[in-house]
Motif scaffolding. Structure first.
Motif, PDB file in Angstrom:
ATOM      1  N   PRO A   1       1.160 -11.260   2.841  1.00  0.00           N
ATOM      2  CA  PRO A   1       1.451 -10.462   4.041  1.00  0.00           C
ATOM      3  C   PRO A   1       0.273  -9.565   4.417  1.00  0.00           C
ATOM      4  N   SER A   2       0.417  -8.869   5.524  1.00  0.00           N
ATOM      5  CA  SER A   2      -0.637  -7.972   5.999  1.00  0.00           C
ATOM      6  C   SER A   2      -0.840  -6.811   5.025  1.00  0.00           C
ATOM      7  N   ARG A   3      -1.972  -6.156   5.175  1.00  0.00           N
ATOM      8  CA  ARG A   3      -2.260  -4.994   4.326  1.00  0.00           C
ATOM      9  C   ARG A   3      -1.207  -3.905   4.517  1.00  0.00           C
ATOM     10  N   ASP A   4      -0.741  -3.715   5.751  1.00  0.00           N
ATOM     11  CA  ASP A   4       0.283  -2.702   5.995  1.00  0.00           C
ATOM     12  C   ASP A   4       1.545  -2.994   5.201  1.00  0.00           C
ATOM     13  N   VAL A   5       1.949  -4.252   5.159  1.00  0.00           N
ATOM     14  CA  VAL A   5       3.145  -4.640   4.401  1.00  0.00           C
ATOM     15  C   VAL A   5       2.907  -4.424   2.905  1.00  0.00           C
ATOM     16  N   LEU A   6       1.731  -4.798   2.420  1.00  0.00           N
ATOM     17  CA  LEU A   6       1.409  -4.606   0.996  1.00  0.00           C
ATOM     18  C   LEU A   6       1.376  -3.125   0.627  1.00  0.00           C
ATOM     19  N   LYS A   7       0.821  -2.295   1.508  1.00  0.00           N
ATOM     20  CA  LYS A   7       0.795  -0.861   1.241  1.00  0.00           C
ATOM     21  C   LYS A   7       2.210  -0.286   1.226  1.00  0.00           C
ATOM     22  N   ALA A   8       3.073  -0.801   2.093  1.00  0.00           N
ATOM     23  CA  ALA A   8       4.469  -0.347   2.096  1.00  0.00           C
ATOM     24  C   ALA A   8       5.156  -0.735   0.788  1.00  0.00           C
ATOM     25  N   GLN A   9       4.839  -1.915   0.267  1.00  0.00           N
ATOM     26  CA  GLN A   9       5.389  -2.319  -1.026  1.00  0.00           C
ATOM     27  C   GLN A   9       4.953  -1.349  -2.120  1.00  0.00           C
ATOM     28  N   ALA A  10       3.667  -0.981  -2.112  1.00  0.00           N
ATOM     29  CA  ALA A  10       3.148  -0.050  -3.114  1.00  0.00           C
ATOM     30  C   ALA A  10       3.822   1.320  -2.985  1.00  0.00           C
ATOM     31  N   LYS A  11       4.047   1.752  -1.774  1.00  0.00           N
ATOM     32  CA  LYS A  11       4.698   3.043  -1.544  1.00  0.00           C
ATOM     33  C   LYS A  11       6.135   3.023  -2.083  1.00  0.00           C
ATOM     34  N   ARG A  12       6.859   1.917  -1.821  1.00  0.00           N
ATOM     35  CA  ARG A  12       8.226   1.799  -2.344  1.00  0.00           C
ATOM     36  C   ARG A  12       8.235   1.755  -3.873  1.00  0.00           C
ATOM     37  N   LEU A  13       7.280   1.039  -4.453  1.00  0.00           N
ATOM     38  CA  LEU A  13       7.184   0.960  -5.914  1.00  0.00           C
ATOM     39  C   LEU A  13       6.972   2.346  -6.501  1.00  0.00           C
TER      40      LEU A  13
END
Length: 141
Positions: free
Chosen positions: A5-17
């Motif tokens: 996915p896009s970097r924005d989606v990956l960063k959102a995953q990291a934030k949720r983690l």
């Protein structure tokens, strides 16, 4: 192969983690959460994952010539406006070279010269017609 996915989606995953770990009593730095997401995607580090995300992401931009199908009708046109949402979807305004009839009825027509649509990086809308076809399918550059 699974598309990254896009970097924005990956960063959102990291934030949720990071938030989930904090809720469970384990503090995690922002950098550590990015590295963990990279490992979950099978990459050695965040920079490698971010670079692959950039390559996999198609950029839609104003002035770009496009063609495809809208509600099953072929079209050629131009993107008048494009905005990347944090969810990885694009909000586009597309102006058709020739108006498209958006009604299937033989009794009347409803022509559209310009539409607003949402598509993913591959140019396919999540919205579907009653027969399961995407509203918009853009030919990828």
């Amino acid at each position: 192969m699974t598309q990254i996915p896009s970097r924005d989606v990956l960063k959102a995953q990291a934030k949720r983690l990071r938030a989930d770990m904090k809720e469970k009593g384990t503090e995690m730095t922002h950098a550590a959460s990015l590295e963990t997401v990279a490992h979950q995607w099978g990459m050695r580090d965040w920079n490698t994952l971010a670079a692959k995300a950039d390559v996999s992401e198609i950029q839609w931009y104003p002035g770009q010539r496009v063609s495809g199908r809208y509600l099953g009708h072929k079209f050629d046109g131009i993107i008048k406006a494009a905005r990347l949402a944090s969810s990885g979807f694009w909000s586009l305004t597309v102006r058709f070279d020739e108006a498209v009839d958006v009604v299937e009825s033989q009794l009347f027509t409803s022509l559209r010269q310009q539409i607003n649509t949402t598509v993913n990086a591959q140019g396919v809308s999540p919205q579907k017609t009653s027969d399961g076809q995407p509203h918009m399918v853009l030919n990828t550059p």
